[in-house]
Motif scaffolding. Sequence first.
Motif, mmCIF file in Angstrom:
data_model
loop_
_atom_site.group_PDB
_atom_site.id
_atom_site.type_symbol
_atom_site.label_atom_id
_atom_site.label_comp_id
_atom_site.label_asym_id
_atom_site.label_seq_id
_atom_site.Cartn_x
_atom_site.Cartn_y
_atom_site.Cartn_z
ATOM 1 N N VAL A 120 0.858 -1.184 0.000
ATOM 2 C CA VAL A 120 0.000 0.000 0.000
ATOM 3 C C VAL A 120 0.891 1.230 0.000
ATOM 4 C CG1 VAL A 120 -1.702 1.330 1.315
ATOM 5 C CG2 VAL A 120 -1.877 -1.165 1.202
ATOM 6 N N ILE A 121 0.588 2.193 -0.870
ATOM 7 C CA ILE A 121 1.300 3.468 -0.884
ATOM 8 C C ILE A 121 0.439 4.491 -0.151
ATOM 9 C CG2 ILE A 121 0.346 4.202 -3.111
ATOM 10 C CD1 ILE A 121 3.972 4.852 -2.204
ATOM 11 N N THR A 122 1.077 5.308 0.671
ATOM 12 C CA THR A 122 0.375 6.363 1.392
ATOM 13 C C THR A 122 1.336 7.528 1.565
ATOM 14 O OG1 THR A 122 -0.925 6.880 3.382
ATOM 15 C CG2 THR A 122 1.004 5.450 3.673
ATOM 16 N N ASN A 123 0.935 8.549 2.337
ATOM 17 C CA ASN A 123 1.830 9.665 2.620
ATOM 18 C C ASN A 123 2.718 9.342 3.813
ATOM 19 O OD1 ASN A 123 -0.573 12.170 1.699
ATOM 20 N ND2 ASN A 123 1.288 11.650 0.615
ATOM 21 N N ALA A 124 3.955 9.799 3.764
ATOM 22 C CA ALA A 124 4.867 9.576 4.884
ATOM 23 C C ALA A 124 4.359 10.264 6.140
ATOM 24 C CB ALA A 124 6.266 10.064 4.530
ATOM 25 N N HIS A 125 3.719 11.434 5.984
ATOM 26 C CA HIS A 125 3.281 12.140 7.196
ATOM 27 C C HIS A 125 2.119 11.434 7.889
ATOM 28 C CE1 HIS A 125 0.343 14.192 4.397
ATOM 29 N NE2 HIS A 125 -0.432 14.022 5.456
ATOM 30 N N VAL A 126 1.435 10.527 7.182
ATOM 31 C CA VAL A 126 0.348 9.765 7.808
ATOM 32 C C VAL A 126 0.907 8.802 8.851
ATOM 33 C CG1 VAL A 126 -1.445 8.024 7.388
ATOM 34 C CG2 VAL A 126 -1.225 9.984 5.851
ATOM 35 N N ILE A 127 2.092 8.249 8.606
ATOM 36 C CA ILE A 127 2.668 7.275 9.535
ATOM 37 C C ILE A 127 3.906 7.819 10.238
ATOM 38 C CG2 ILE A 127 1.781 5.320 8.211
ATOM 39 C CD1 ILE A 127 4.676 4.944 7.158
ATOM 40 N N ASP A 128 4.134 9.116 10.149
ATOM 41 C CA ASP A 128 5.318 9.714 10.757
ATOM 42 C C ASP A 128 5.317 9.476 12.264
ATOM 43 O OD1 ASP A 128 7.693 11.131 10.758
ATOM 44 O OD2 ASP A 128 6.698 13.047 11.144
ATOM 45 N N ASN A 129 6.420 8.927 12.770
ATOM 46 C CA ASN A 129 6.604 8.625 14.192
ATOM 47 C C ASN A 129 5.656 7.558 14.717
ATOM 48 O OD1 ASN A 129 8.670 10.599 14.500
ATOM 49 N ND2 ASN A 129 7.111 12.197 14.687
#
Length: 485
Positions: A120-129
Amino acid sequence: MTTRLPLAALFAALAAAPLAAGPAAAQMARTEPQEPPVKQVPTARSEVQLSFAPVVKRAAPSVVNVYASHVDKRSNARTSAMEEFMRRFFGEPDGGRGPRGERAQKSLGSGVLVDGTGLVITNAHVIDNMNEVRVALADRREFEASIVLRDSRTDLAVIRIKEPPAGLNPMPFGDADRLEVGDFVMAIGNPFGVGQTVTQGIVSALARTQVGSADYQYFIQTDAAINPGNSGGALVDLQGRLVGINTAIYSQSGGSHGIGFAIPVSMVKAVVMAAKEGLSVVRRPWLGARIQNVSPDIADSMGLDHPTGVLVASLQPKSPAEEAGLKRGDLILSVDGQPVDDPEAFGYRFALKGIQGQAKLGILRGTAKQTVAVKLAQAPETRPRDTLKVRTRSPFLGATLVNTSPAVSEDIQVDFPVEGVAVESVEDSSFAARAGLQKGDVVVSVNGMPIANTKDLAKVIAMAPTAWQIAINRGGEVMTSLFSG
């Protein structure tokens, strides 16, 4: 003197006039009033049923919801008095903790299935930290997922469903380079957490830069409504193909105002390919040259009728740019035939080339157009980074610093010089942030002592001086600041 035609000649000229005017004029003379078109009632449902529903049926099953959280497990013995007060008097269970004193930060976004194995591709800021991720399919089935790759420079990340079910529907890739302003597109995601939602609009602009949500700023702009929670969702064309990943909205209120941005699928492909190859980072080519915008004044001095391309401002020794024969003052016009008009567009086009083979740069040198072939290779790490995370009281508290090298310069966008200690990151609200340190700053000296590496800086910090005089190089300009202990 007036010339008079004989009467016979005059009659002959009048008789020939209709023939000289041609058939169109004769037809106009014979035109009669036309009857208005006959209006008919539709006789079949297909005559009035125009809908995007078939596209949505193809694309929607590929769009997922992404639920991410960071669970900080602590003992109940460490519960503070304030947390106990909150629990007792305001009814907050466990003072904001979960079972066994766990504290969780949560994030909600969208994602797109790009592979039948559960990628699955998503935004990095969605899973940041975040350290725990769950994926909910369009049919509401939920699965645990693992983080495969985070690429903050593009604001993209790849996650994988741990136990993927059979029959997943990956979305096919489209071609963002074939999009045109005015093309219909649809945004599919989970805005505000209300559930899967489809909005429709057009491509408002292409190759938008200066948006500020990633290092590689090159976006598709659309007026399809994008709201919080849409991040990581799909921008699709009328064939149900992925043309972009929704990443940002331009709004002061947090709601859609008809200006949204998506990362082109070309960059998405590069990140997905790196994940499929088992990489934890995306490998990109190194040019080894500093480039800059072409202003109207520069364009005029070069004899151009308008600003175009990017100007080579300096070259790093033994870099691919120098070895290819690029020179200071060259104007780069294209990358493998794709035109570039600013450093962001160049960075995007060059980054897509990978680290094998060559890229052909179209340049203007003086008045002559040429093509130079640049070797595609990663930036070398000429010395260890020796990462220093400052945890003692000082103006650097909360900063992470590394030794500079071409690889570091590429990673955190540090220009020359290549010697010194670069600020890799700064924690929000930390001493370092309040002192004004920024990612990409290069520490030159502290209290008059040259800082060649992180060990030098660690020694100065250990001395715990009562006053600090810090010289940093920021974008080629050296600045000095004074701080008291």
